[in-house]
Design a protein around this motif. Structure first.
Motif, PDB file in Angstrom:
ATOM      1  N   GLY A   1      34.692 -24.544   3.530  1.00 25.31           N
ATOM      2  CA  GLY A   1      34.928 -23.099   3.558  1.00 25.31           C
ATOM      3  C   GLY A   1      34.078 -22.304   2.594  1.00 25.31           C
ATOM      4  N   VAL A   2      33.508 -22.958   1.582  1.00 21.83           N
ATOM      5  CA  VAL A   2      32.682 -22.211   0.624  1.00 21.83           C
ATOM      6  C   VAL A   2      31.199 -22.279   0.975  1.00 21.83           C
ATOM      7  CG1 VAL A   2      34.362 -22.640  -1.205  1.00 21.83           C
ATOM      8  CG2 VAL A   2      32.388 -24.152  -0.977  1.00 21.83           C
ATOM      9  N   GLU A   3      30.833 -23.116   1.933  1.00 19.36           N
ATOM     10  CA  GLU A   3      29.414 -23.362   2.178  1.00 19.36           C
ATOM     11  C   GLU A   3      28.708 -22.184   2.842  1.00 19.36           C
ATOM     12  OE1 GLU A   3      27.743 -25.915   0.973  1.00 19.36           O
ATOM     13  OE2 GLU A   3      29.644 -26.501   0.061  1.00 19.36           O
ATOM     14  N   LEU A   4      29.334 -21.566   3.836  1.00 18.51           N
ATOM     15  CA  LEU A   4      28.677 -20.468   4.544  1.00 18.51           C
ATOM     16  C   LEU A   4      28.388 -19.306   3.593  1.00 18.51           C
ATOM     17  CD1 LEU A   4      27.602 -19.296   7.157  1.00 18.51           C
ATOM     18  CD2 LEU A   4      29.918 -18.493   7.697  1.00 18.51           C
ATOM     19  N   GLY A   5      29.343 -19.046   2.692  1.00 19.89           N
ATOM     20  CA  GLY A   5      29.121 -17.971   1.720  1.00 19.89           C
ATOM     21  C   GLY A   5      27.911 -18.247   0.839  1.00 19.89           C
ATOM     22  N   LYS A   6      27.722 -19.523   0.450  1.00 18.29           N
ATOM     23  CA  LYS A   6      26.560 -19.882  -0.365  1.00 18.29           C
ATOM     24  C   LYS A   6      25.265 -19.661   0.405  1.00 18.29           C
ATOM     25  CE  LYS A   6      28.788 -23.450  -3.216  1.00 18.29           C
ATOM     26  NZ  LYS A   6      28.795 -24.905  -3.536  1.00 18.29           N
ATOM     27  N   LYS A   7      25.254 -20.097   1.677  1.00 20.29           N
ATOM     28  CA  LYS A   7      24.051 -19.924   2.495  1.00 20.29           C
ATOM     29  C   LYS A   7      23.725 -18.443   2.675  1.00 20.29           C
ATOM     30  CE  LYS A   7      24.767 -24.208   5.109  1.00 20.29           C
ATOM     31  NZ  LYS A   7      25.134 -24.784   6.438  1.00 20.29           N
ATOM     32  N   MET A   8      24.748 -17.637   2.941  1.00 21.56           N
ATOM     33  CA  MET A   8      24.519 -16.213   3.139  1.00 21.56           C
ATOM     34  C   MET A   8      24.061 -15.546   1.848  1.00 21.56           C
ATOM     35  SD  MET A   8      24.304 -13.795   5.243  1.00 21.56           S
ATOM     36  CE  MET A   8      24.928 -14.677   6.666  1.00 21.56           C
ATOM     37  N   ALA A   9      24.557 -16.022   0.702  1.00 22.60           N
ATOM     38  CA  ALA A   9      24.117 -15.466  -0.581  1.00 22.60           C
ATOM     39  C   ALA A   9      22.623 -15.696  -0.783  1.00 22.60           C
ATOM     40  CB  ALA A   9      24.918 -16.078  -1.723  1.00 22.60           C
ATOM     41  N   ASN A  10      22.139 -16.885  -0.405  1.00 13.83           N
ATOM     42  CA  ASN A  10      20.701 -17.155  -0.508  1.00 13.83           C
ATOM     43  C   ASN A  10      19.901 -16.197   0.373  1.00 13.83           C
ATOM     44  OD1 ASN A  10      20.938 -19.264  -2.336  1.00 13.83           O
ATOM     45  ND2 ASN A  10      21.213 -20.796  -0.746  1.00 13.83           N
ATOM     46  N   ARG A  11      20.419 -15.931   1.564  1.00 16.86           N
ATOM     47  CA  ARG A  11      19.736 -14.982   2.452  1.00 16.86           C
ATOM     48  C   ARG A  11      19.743 -13.585   1.850  1.00 16.86           C
ATOM     49  NH1 ARG A  11      21.521 -13.633   8.713  1.00 16.86           N
ATOM     50  NH2 ARG A  11      20.063 -11.906   9.050  1.00 16.86           N
ATOM     51  N   MET A  12      20.880 -13.179   1.289  1.00 18.17           N
ATOM     52  CA  MET A  12      20.960 -11.854   0.680  1.00 18.17           C
ATOM     53  C   MET A  12      20.020 -11.726  -0.515  1.00 18.17           C
ATOM     54  SD  MET A  12      23.019  -9.898   2.374  1.00 18.17           S
ATOM     55  CE  MET A  12      22.304 -10.699   3.802  1.00 18.17           C
ATOM     56  N   LEU A  13      19.845 -12.836  -1.246  1.00 14.87           N
ATOM     57  CA  LEU A  13      18.936 -12.820  -2.380  1.00 14.87           C
ATOM     58  C   LEU A  13      17.512 -12.529  -1.914  1.00 14.87           C
ATOM     59  CD1 LEU A  13      19.048 -13.272  -5.457  1.00 14.87           C
ATOM     60  CD2 LEU A  13      18.506 -15.675  -5.031  1.00 14.87           C
ATOM     61  N   GLU A  14      17.113 -13.137  -0.802  1.00 17.31           N
ATOM     62  CA  GLU A  14      15.781 -12.877  -0.248  1.00 17.31           C
ATOM     63  C   GLU A  14      15.656 -11.424   0.206  1.00 17.31           C
ATOM     64  OE1 GLU A  14      15.048 -15.608   2.884  1.00 17.31           O
ATOM     65  OE2 GLU A  14      15.266 -17.409   1.625  1.00 17.31           O
ATOM     66  N   VAL A  15      16.686 -10.924   0.871  1.00 13.78           N
ATOM     67  CA  VAL A  15      16.647  -9.551   1.383  1.00 13.78           C
ATOM     68  C   VAL A  15      16.597  -8.543   0.237  1.00 13.78           C
ATOM     69  CG1 VAL A  15      17.941  -7.825   2.703  1.00 13.78           C
ATOM     70  CG2 VAL A  15      17.822 -10.183   3.513  1.00 13.78           C
ATOM     71  N   LEU A  16      17.331  -8.808  -0.835  1.00 14.35           N
ATOM     72  CA  LEU A  16      17.328  -7.891  -1.977  1.00 14.35           C
ATOM     73  C   LEU A  16      15.958  -7.803  -2.627  1.00 14.35           C
ATOM     74  CD1 LEU A  16      20.738  -8.759  -3.668  1.00 14.35           C
ATOM     75  CD2 LEU A  16      20.049  -6.508  -2.845  1.00 14.35           C
ATOM     76  N   GLY A  17      15.193  -8.882  -2.536  1.00 12.18           N
ATOM     77  CA  GLY A  17      13.861  -8.886  -3.133  1.00 12.18           C
ATOM     78  C   GLY A  17      12.794  -8.318  -2.230  1.00 12.18           C
ATOM     79  N   SER A  18      13.178  -7.837  -1.054  1.00 15.16           N
ATOM     80  CA  SER A  18      12.215  -7.314  -0.091  1.00 15.16           C
ATOM     81  C   SER A  18      12.535  -5.864   0.230  1.00 15.16           C
ATOM     82  CB  SER A  18      12.256  -8.150   1.195  1.00 15.16           C
ATOM     83  OG  SER A  18      11.509  -7.546   2.221  1.00 15.16           O
ATOM     84  N   ALA A  19      11.500  -5.094   0.477  1.00 15.07           N
ATOM     85  CA  ALA A  19      11.696  -3.688   0.843  1.00 15.07           C
ATOM     86  C   ALA A  19      11.961  -3.529   2.334  1.00 15.07           C
ATOM     87  CB  ALA A  19      10.470  -2.870   0.443  1.00 15.07           C
ATOM     88  N   ALA A  20      11.677  -4.567   3.101  1.00 10.14           N
ATOM     89  CA  ALA A  20      11.823  -4.484   4.547  1.00 10.14           C
ATOM     90  C   ALA A  20      13.278  -4.692   4.960  1.00 10.14           C
ATOM     91  CB  ALA A  20      10.943  -5.533   5.215  1.00 10.14           C
ATOM     92  N   ALA A  21      13.656  -4.034   6.033  1.00 15.28           N
ATOM     93  CA  ALA A  21      15.008  -4.210   6.563  1.00 15.28           C
ATOM     94  C   ALA A  21      15.124  -5.560   7.260  1.00 15.28           C
ATOM     95  CB  ALA A  21      15.336  -3.091   7.548  1.00 15.28           C
TER      96      ALA A  21
END
Length: 544
Positions: free
Chosen positions: A498-518
């Motif tokens: 149950g905690v794994e998907l949140g970790k994976k999505m956090a990694n994706r959000m980290l990439e998105v936060l570092g990018s100016a593109a939508a």
């Protein structure tokens, strides 16, 4: 007996008991004697539960029908009870005595466990004797444990609970804990520390946990900026890795001689018995740490061998089954009446909700029953001024565990002894009022707003005193309770998908936060928040 028949019999029995108030049940003669159970320095009092002795008999029939004895044997034998990850759950092996034996895959696990404990003992002695020296040659006097979840909650709890047992040689050693991923704990702490005399323990089973490694990297940079010394020298003198992944730790830079190991069959929330307990041993000394292990092992033996009807973890677990599945109570308050147990509620929140907070059975089918309740809690006197209003007069049924030692301050002043008596009195009073309501004082309330309905069930777990041994037994009691409930519900308590998907999505959000593109794959709500974050981060006016 068939499991379905057992459930049906329990439902019928519960239906006949529901109309009865606890004040009437508790008036029955011999109730305390028939519903209280002992093991060494522990007393389990179930007399304030909404049950009869017959209720326990029916619950034990359900345990037998669920093949609980077979599951207990499988747990201790090292069979792969963690079936989704195809491995055993052998936290009990971590507290087996040196002369015991347990084979897994043709290897006796016990010598390896004690070899790591012995290595930990050497490190503890070095730090207690001030023989561990930092990059300037000054002795280490401060230790910071960097971990999260089981690598933090257990050690924090145990260090607080057993602080009275700190040996003289450990008293000059300051121990801190860091777990927050945002760096706030560490940033505040580093401002107060001397880099030349600080040692960091990086506790991570996989040595890939982002939260932990981010804090470890910050500590590493702090040391480098303060010293100007080569990185390998700094890490070898100021970092210890506690891990089940020694190669990963070495890749990060921690040399093998600065590593303490444990095994992948040690679940994170069951790991404080392993070398994850290094800060506990630093706080209370190895003799007391081994006493904690011995107390847990004694409870293990009791759980493994005692008949179900007198088995404390089984009884505690089955009372939970009764309340959750037959009385529809889905909130559980943990209420220690000793400030040293302040972190027990948070520890049990992880132990129970991460273990049994699941809706899918071992066979892949949805659970037919409600599983883990919502746990929360607080030290009793604080809780009395926080949420006891809800317990006493709210609309939510809540089951409560009161945990209290009988003896404390035997060598201290009479004032402190009286304070402990005050805590004991409040514990007994609150359990009584929760059960009996207004009947506790035999007076009618003058107004409706002062009415106490009572009938809230509670368990009292009484310790002769809080010591390393009884503390170890207390935590093992709850560990095995969780396992018993998982067997009844047919779920695997040792994974945490149950905690794994949140970790994976956090990694994706980290990439998105570092990018100016939508990111076109995101939902509108998340995209809206990202745009607001970028606007505020770039200091753009509202509307641009």
């Amino acid at each position: 007996m068939n499991i379905d028949i057992c459930w049906q019999a329990l439902e019928s029995h519960a239906g006949s008991l529901k109309p009865q108030h606890l004040k009437d049940l508790m008036a029955q003669p011999g109730r305390f004697e028939g519903l209280s159970f002992r093991h060494e320095g522990l007393l389990l009092d179930l007399s304030r539960q909404r049950i009869l002795p017959e209720s326990l008999e029916r619950l034990m029939e359900l345990a037998q029908a669920s093949e609980l004895p077979r599951w207990i044997a499988s747990l201790f034998a090292g069979e792969p009870v963690n079936d989704t990850e195809k491995r055993p759950a052998l936290h009990t092996a971590l507290r087996m005595p040196r002369n015991a034996s347990l084979e897994l895959g043709g290897e006796d696990l016990v010598p390896g466990v004690h070899a790591n404990l012995d290595r930990m003992s050497e490190m503890v002695a070095q730090l207690h004797l001030r023989q561990w020296r930092g990059y300037t040659g000054e002795p280490i006097d401060t230790v910071v444990n960097i971990g999260v979840g089981g690598s933090d909650l257990g050690p924090v709890m145990a260090c607080r609970a057993l602080s009275d047992f700190q040996p003289v040689q450990a008293q000059g050693l300051k121990i801190h804990f860091v777990s927050s991923m945002d760096g706030s704990q560490l940033a505040e702490l580093l401002d107060q520390l001397n880099p030349a005399t600080t040692l960091f323990i990086v506790s991570s089973k996989s040595f890939t946990t982002i939260d932990t490694l981010a804090n470890a990297e910050t500590a590493r940079r702090w040391l480098a900026e303060a010293s100007g010394i080569a990185d390998d020298i700094l890490v070898s003198r100021h970092f210890v890795a506690v891990t089940a992944s020694p190669k990963k730790a070495q890749e990060w830079g921690v040399p093998e001689h600065n590593q303490l190991h444990f095994w992948d069959w040690t679940g994170g929330r069951y790991s404080m018995w392993s070398t994850i307990g290094f800060p506990i041993a630093l706080k209370i000394g190895m003799d007391n740490f081994r006493a904690m292990l011995a107390g847990a092992h004694a409870l293990d033996d009791h759980f493994r061998t005692a008949p179900l009807g007198g088995n404390l973890p089984v009884l505690l677990a089955m009372i939970g089954i009764w309340n959750i599945n037959l009385l529809d109570i889905h909130a559980h308050a943990i209420l220690p009446y000793d400030g040293r147990l302040a972190h027990l509620p948070a520890y049990l929140e992880q132990l129970e909700m991460e273990s049994n907070g699941k809706s899918v059975r071992r066979d892949g089918q949805p659970s037919a029953h409600r599983t883990c309740p919502v746990l929360w809690g607080e030290v009793g006197p604080n809780a009395q001024h926080a949420f006891y209003q809800l317990l006493h007069q709210g609309t939510e049924p809540v089951m409560c565990d009161f945990v209290v030692p009988v003896r404390r301050y035997s060598q201290q002043s009479e004032t402190l002894k009286r304070q402990h008596q005050l805590a004991l009195a409040n514990c007994l009073a609150q359990a009584r009022v929760l059960a009996l309501g207004d009947a506790a004082l035999d007076t009618e309330p003058p107004t409706p707003w002062q009415h106490y309905s009572g009938n809230q069930p509670s368990t009292v777990i009484m310790l002769e005193e809080l010591s390393p041994r009884t503390f170890g037994a207390l935590i093992a009691l709850y560990e095995h309770k969780v396992f018993v409930q998982s067997v009844i519900w047919g779920i695997n308590p040792f994974d945490q998908w149950g905690v794994e998907l949140g970790k994976k999505m956090a990694n994706r959000m980290l990439e998105v936060l570092g990018s100016a593109a939508a990111d076109e794959g995101l939902d509108a709500s998340t995209e809206g928040l990202l745009q607001e974050i970028r606007r505020l981060r770039d200091n753009k006016p509202d509307g641009h």
